[in-house]
Write an enzyme that holds these catalytic residues in place. Sequence first.
Site, PDB file in Angstrom:
ATOM      1  CB  THR A   1      -0.898   0.025   1.255  1.00  0.00           C
ATOM      2  OG1 THR A   1      -0.065  -0.045   2.425  1.00  0.00           O
ATOM      3  CG2 THR A   1      -1.868  -1.144   1.255  1.00  0.00           C
TER       4      THR A   1
ATOM      5  NE  ARG B   1      -9.004  -7.177   2.691  1.00  0.00           N
ATOM      6  CZ  ARG B   1      -7.734  -6.794   2.666  1.00  0.00           C
ATOM      7  NH1 ARG B   1      -7.330  -5.810   3.453  1.00  0.00           N
ATOM      8  NH2 ARG B   1      -6.874  -7.387   1.857  1.00  0.00           N
TER       9      ARG B   1
END
Length: 318
Positions: free
Chosen positions: A139, A198
């Site tokens: 990320t 998610r």
Amino acid sequence: MIERPQSLSQFIGQEKVKSLLKVAVESAKKRGEPLDHILFYGPPGTGKTTLSMLIANELNREIKLVSAPTIERKGELLGLLTTLNEGDILFIDEIHRLNRAVEETLYSAMEDFRVDVVMGGKRAVSIELSPFTLIGATTRLNMITPPLRSRFGLVCRLELYKVEELVEIARRGAKKLNLNLTEGALKVIGSCSRGTPRILNQVLKRVRDFATVKGWEVVGEEEALEVLHHLGIDENGLNRLDREILKTIATLFKGGPVGLNTLATVLKEEPDTIENLHEPYLIERGYLLRTSRGRKITEEGLKVIGMERELPLFKGSS
């Protein structure tokens, strides 16, 4: 349990990345060579692990999944590499968190498929490895060192998902969970899932809990909003910390700009949590601007917290 897709063609969203991967996979299969090393980066929950597993399925190869912080020593990395057969995939999550010694060991492994090991503190022995594919996920692209980044043949950015893509993912997930959702409920859940499958799947499971306990045979828009209310998620997909971020910038810092570390200190949160888990969605929705001087709330951001008439407005395009 919500099943993952089994092939790239079943994967919803990330069309540009998926198109590139299909060509790369097909090329590797026709050449009979391992796929080039791949680096996935982007917000959490956007499909980095799932895509890696699908690549392994498409190539009919084994994949080993590991998180970078668990690889503390060179020997642990070597233990992983030497168990790979030709064409297998090693997936390293949070690859920006590799320690420097382990990372440097990867260089020759990625380029030459060998690792040099010092034996007895004196003699270096070169250990040959089976040609493999490394897939890294992060990320924090800015924390990947240039030497490591340059060794990836494919660098792919994963974006937050569009609402219509999330609605389709929700439709598929609801079927797997035996949930009967109306189109209105699907849109509510898709719109409030922060652009990530998610989170959407987590919300679907909580909807199932409520439907089971309350005896809902059909989950409509009203029922979906009730579940989101219990989860602390508003109609814009904002959770408690999202709203606190916007309110703090608007009130304590007069709309901004304010530095990330200062904001994190006031909110008593880690800077990484704000930057990686909350900012991408707030910026994507046009509620927050990230400038060289710090964070500023936008006109839309002021509206969603009900303060558009109380402070000067910052246009999202400024």
